[in-house]
Design an enzyme around this catalytic site. Structure first.
Site, short mmCIF file in Angstrom:
data_model
loop_
_atom_site.label_atom_id
_atom_site.label_comp_id
_atom_site.label_asym_id
_atom_site.label_seq_id
_atom_site.Cartn_x
_atom_site.Cartn_y
_atom_site.Cartn_z
N CYS A 145 -4.42 -6.33 -19.27
CA CYS A 145 -3.34 -5.55 -18.68
C CYS A 145 -2.89 -6.27 -17.40
CB CYS A 145 -3.89 -4.15 -18.38
SG CYS A 145 -2.70 -3.09 -17.63
N CYS A 154 5.45 -0.77 -6.52
CA CYS A 154 6.49 -0.38 -7.48
C CYS A 154 7.56 0.41 -6.73
CB CYS A 154 5.87 0.50 -8.58
SG CYS A 154 7.00 0.86 -9.93
N CYS A 192 6.74 7.53 -9.58
CA CYS A 192 6.22 8.51 -10.52
C CYS A 192 5.09 9.27 -9.82
CB CYS A 192 5.71 7.82 -11.78
SG CYS A 192 6.99 6.84 -12.58
N GLY A 225 3.57 -2.05 -11.29
CA GLY A 225 4.97 -2.45 -11.27
C GLY A 225 5.74 -2.12 -12.53
N GLU A 226 7.07 -2.23 -12.41
CA GLU A 226 7.96 -1.97 -13.53
C GLU A 226 8.49 -3.32 -14.03
OE1 GLU A 226 9.16 0.45 -15.70
OE2 GLU A 226 10.14 -1.38 -16.38
N GLU A 270 -3.50 -6.46 -9.41
CA GLU A 270 -4.66 -6.23 -10.27
C GLU A 270 -4.40 -6.67 -11.70
OE1 GLU A 270 -5.59 -1.96 -8.16
OE2 GLU A 270 -4.74 -2.07 -10.15
N CYS A 301 1.29 8.56 -10.45
CA CYS A 301 0.85 7.16 -10.49
C CYS A 301 0.49 6.67 -9.09
CB CYS A 301 1.95 6.29 -11.08
SG CYS A 301 1.54 4.53 -11.02
N CYS A 345 -4.31 2.90 -12.36
CA CYS A 345 -3.36 1.88 -11.96
C CYS A 345 -3.15 1.85 -10.44
CB CYS A 345 -2.08 2.26 -12.69
SG CYS A 345 -0.66 1.33 -12.37
N SER A 402 6.78 4.80 -21.22
CA SER A 402 6.04 5.87 -20.54
C SER A 402 6.90 7.11 -20.57
CB SER A 402 5.73 5.45 -19.10
OG SER A 402 4.85 4.36 -19.12
N LEU A 403 6.58 8.01 -21.48
CA LEU A 403 7.44 9.17 -21.71
C LEU A 403 7.00 10.35 -20.83
CD1 LEU A 403 9.88 9.76 -23.45
CD2 LEU A 403 8.36 10.45 -25.30
N SER A 433 5.42 -2.46 -21.20
CA SER A 433 5.51 -1.02 -20.96
C SER A 433 6.54 -0.74 -19.87
CB SER A 433 4.15 -0.49 -20.52
OG SER A 433 4.24 0.86 -20.15
#
Ligand code: SAH
Ligand code: SF4
Length: 390
Positions: free
Chosen positions: A111, A118, A122, A174-175, A98, A125, A348, A228-229, A206
């Site tokens: 974005c 991923c 998390c 994804g990371e 996406e 997510c 997401c 991303s905290l 990010s």
């Protein structure tokens, strides 16, 4: 006897300057042709070799026989009432990712996804439920941007001031720091002044907190960093972001403090998804202030975007406002990012799941009808996709 096949055409989108130069050299062309071809592909956005008039007919013919300038296929495009646009893109192997355009005051940010799915799970997510299918290549990362630019007709590359697609955030599926090489190559292409020419200060990466790669990202790419905290204490972060067990908060904060260029003019963004009863108390806000001491930073408070089966809820808005005020009174910028495009499944990973579900049921229907299985998604994990979003 096997019949010799023509090799698959080379997609020029996603090739670096050096790769384009090598390709042309191997065709027997002079070095200056590389600059011209680069200009057509990345500055003009041209996809038709016959329109590349500076190249000369024989070269244009040769290129048309062996290469393409291809964007990913747009499977679906959705527009939200608030101006958010979302594309589901399909790559030649059948995988999908996406890309979302998020309008801001006068222009907006694109974005971009870095992986299909991923590996990090998390809890809040949706992408985390999809298992990693694969990394996206530099072709596919740059291709997302070019497909969106096609939609806005922003070719040839407009000046910085007049662009709708002014910023890029690597904040999709994804990371990005687990796909570093492809992301770094794509960023190099996006930055090039004679091509797409997005400036470094308009690109934000990010990460969920891959500490060793944050250092490398700072040293080699120098883009803006968003982290991303989502929690100020290890006990909570361990639970909602399993990567915290590998790289706990103290290490993450040390990497942020060292991030080159982080200053008051170029602050790190801490993203904080507000989860009701999990990380949204006044004590959490105060712990957050203590945690980030010494890091030039700002916050983005993101109301949790719900999805079925997540088990989380978004706190009431006045609750989020109270949290924002505590940060604000301590001197931090902490805007509440009002949800964008909720009417088009903006959380997401949702659009891809939706598409996988559709394809999975089509696949089951075909099997039930006794049809041949030649329409099954190429690499999509059907069982996971259909099970993940019950
Ligand atoms: N993997 C990277 C980039 C992609 S996620 C990262 O984690 O930073 C982009 C952002 O969307 C992250 O801050 C993520 O935590 C947030 N996000 C994920 N699911 C969400 C949801 N359901 N509601 C609101 N924000 C979400
Ligand atoms: Fe992956 Fe980022 Fe989602 Fe975590 S928040 S599962 S790192 S995409």
């Amino acid at each position: 006897m096997s019949i010799p096949q023509n090799p698959a055409p080379v997609n020029l989108v996603g090739l670096s300057r050096e790769e384009i130069a090598t390709l042309l050299r191997e065709m027997g062309e002079k070095p200056f042709r590389a600059k011209q071809l680069w200009h057509w592909v990345y500055h003009r956005g041209e996809t038709d070799f016959s329109a590349m008039t500076t190249l000369g007919t024989p070269l244009r013919t040769k290129l048309a026989e062996t290469c393409v300038v291809a964007r990913p296929h747009v499977v679906r495009e959705q527009r939200s009432e608030d101006g958010t646009r979302k594309w589901l893109l399909r790559f030649p192997d059948g995988n999908e990712a996406e890309t979302v355009y998020i309008p801001e005051d006068d222009r907006g940010a694109l974005c971009v996804s870095s992986q299909v799915g991923c590996t990090l799970t998390c809890r809040f997510c949706h992408t985390g439920t999809q298992l990693l299918v694969r990394n996206l290549t530099a072709h596919e990362i740059v291709g997302q941007f070019m497909a969106a630019r096609d939609a806005y007709g922003e070719w040839p590359s407009p000046t910085d001031e007049s662009r709708q697609l002014s910023n890029i955030v690597l904040m999709g599926m994804g990371e990005p720091l687990y796909n570093y090489d492809n992301v770094a190559k794509a960023i190099g292409i996006l930055l090039d002044n004679e091509g797409i020419a997005v400036s470094r200060r308009r690109i934000t990466l990010s990460t969920s907190g891959v500490v060793p790669m944050i250092r490398r990202c700072g040293a080699e790419l120098g883009v803006n960093l968003a982290v991303s905290l989502h929690a100020a204490r290890d006990e909570i972060r361990d639970e909602i972001m399993p990567i915290n067990r590998k790289y706990p908060l103290a290490e993450l904060m040390a990497a942020c403090r060292e991030y080159p260029g982080a200053s008051n003019a170029r602050r790190i963004t801490f993203e904080y998804v507000m989860l009701k009863g999990v990380n949204d108390s006044e004590a959490d806000a105060r712990a957050l202030i203590k945690l980030v001491e010494g890091v030039p930073c700002k916050f983005n408070l993101i109301p949790f975007n719900p999805w079925p089966g997540s088990g989380f809820e978004c706190p009431p808005i006045r609750h989020i406002e109270r949290f924002a005020n505590i940060l604000f009174e301590a001197g931090y910028t902490a805007p509440i990012r009002m949800p964008r495009g909720r009417d088009i499944l903006a959380a997401c990973g949702q659009l891809r799941s939706d598409s996988l579900r559709e394809r999975a049921s089509l696949h089951k229907a075909r099997l039930a009808a006794g049809e041949a299985d030649d329409h099954a998604p190429a690499a999509a994990p059907l069982a996971d996709a259909s099970g993940a979003v019950a």
